[in-house]
Design a protein around this motif. Sequence first.
Motif, PDB file in Angstrom:
ATOM      1  N   LYS A 152       0.165  -6.643   0.260  1.00 43.00           N
ATOM      2  CA  LYS A 152       0.368  -8.055  -0.068  1.00 43.00           C
ATOM      3  C   LYS A 152       1.772  -8.322  -0.596  1.00 43.00           C
ATOM      4  O   LYS A 152       2.201  -9.460  -0.654  1.00 43.00           O
ATOM      5  N   LYS A 153       2.487  -7.268  -0.962  1.00 45.33           N
ATOM      6  CA  LYS A 153       3.860  -7.391  -1.464  1.00 45.33           C
ATOM      7  C   LYS A 153       4.803  -6.797  -0.430  1.00 45.33           C
ATOM      8  O   LYS A 153       5.299  -5.686  -0.564  1.00 45.33           O
ATOM      9  N   ARG A 154       5.052  -7.586   0.604  1.00 43.19           N
ATOM     10  CA  ARG A 154       5.823  -7.084   1.738  1.00 43.19           C
ATOM     11  C   ARG A 154       7.268  -6.773   1.378  1.00 43.19           C
ATOM     12  O   ARG A 154       7.845  -5.805   1.876  1.00 43.19           O
ATOM     13  N   LYS A 155       7.888  -7.555   0.521  1.00 44.57           N
ATOM     14  CA  LYS A 155       9.279  -7.276   0.145  1.00 44.57           C
ATOM     15  C   LYS A 155       9.390  -5.944  -0.597  1.00 44.57           C
ATOM     16  O   LYS A 155      10.337  -5.187  -0.381  1.00 44.57           O
ATOM     17  N   MET A 156       8.434  -5.665  -1.459  1.00 42.59           N
ATOM     18  CA  MET A 156       8.432  -4.392  -2.170  1.00 42.59           C
ATOM     19  C   MET A 156       8.214  -3.241  -1.190  1.00 42.59           C
ATOM     20  O   MET A 156       8.844  -2.186  -1.299  1.00 42.59           O
ATOM     21  N   GLN A 157       7.336  -3.444  -0.205  1.00 43.03           N
ATOM     22  CA  GLN A 157       7.115  -2.414   0.805  1.00 43.03           C
ATOM     23  C   GLN A 157       8.387  -2.138   1.590  1.00 43.03           C
ATOM     24  O   GLN A 157       8.704  -0.982   1.884  1.00 43.03           O
TER      25      GLN A 157
END
Length: 149
Positions: free
Chosen positions: A75-80
């Motif tokens: 759900k946290k694509r930027k962190m991924q």
Amino acid sequence: MIQRKQTVFLLLALAAIIVCLCLPLGAIEPKGMGVPALFYNVGLYANGGYQIHPLLFVDLVITGALTLACIPLFKKRKMQMKICVANIVLTLVWYGYYAFCVLHLFKGMGTFHPRFAGCLPFVALILFVLAYRGIKADEDLVRSMDRIR
């Protein structure tokens, strides 16, 4: 979570890293008479004892831990994406130190013969790039849907 193709890429990269940690990276055939030495991520195994070079091992353990931590962050694509970039950099650092060990540290010991496990971080590197591209595509899709609303 598992339905996303980038999650499958991350799981495959994690498997490649774990297998690389377990297998020897190469063998050093001595110049004269002697027993060949095996080069693992932990160090060099020769004559029943280890010479420890833990940087390769530590680098792969950190990469594996980051990959494992990255999988549930769907759900946290930027962190991924940031973690994937960090994994790519760590894998390149691993290859840099691997090349340093082969070209400089083991040069006087004999002839180095690489093994299959030396290419597994490269497979993981390709999978990290594919996962990054998939995560970026999802992020772009979500942003385009927000603009339509």
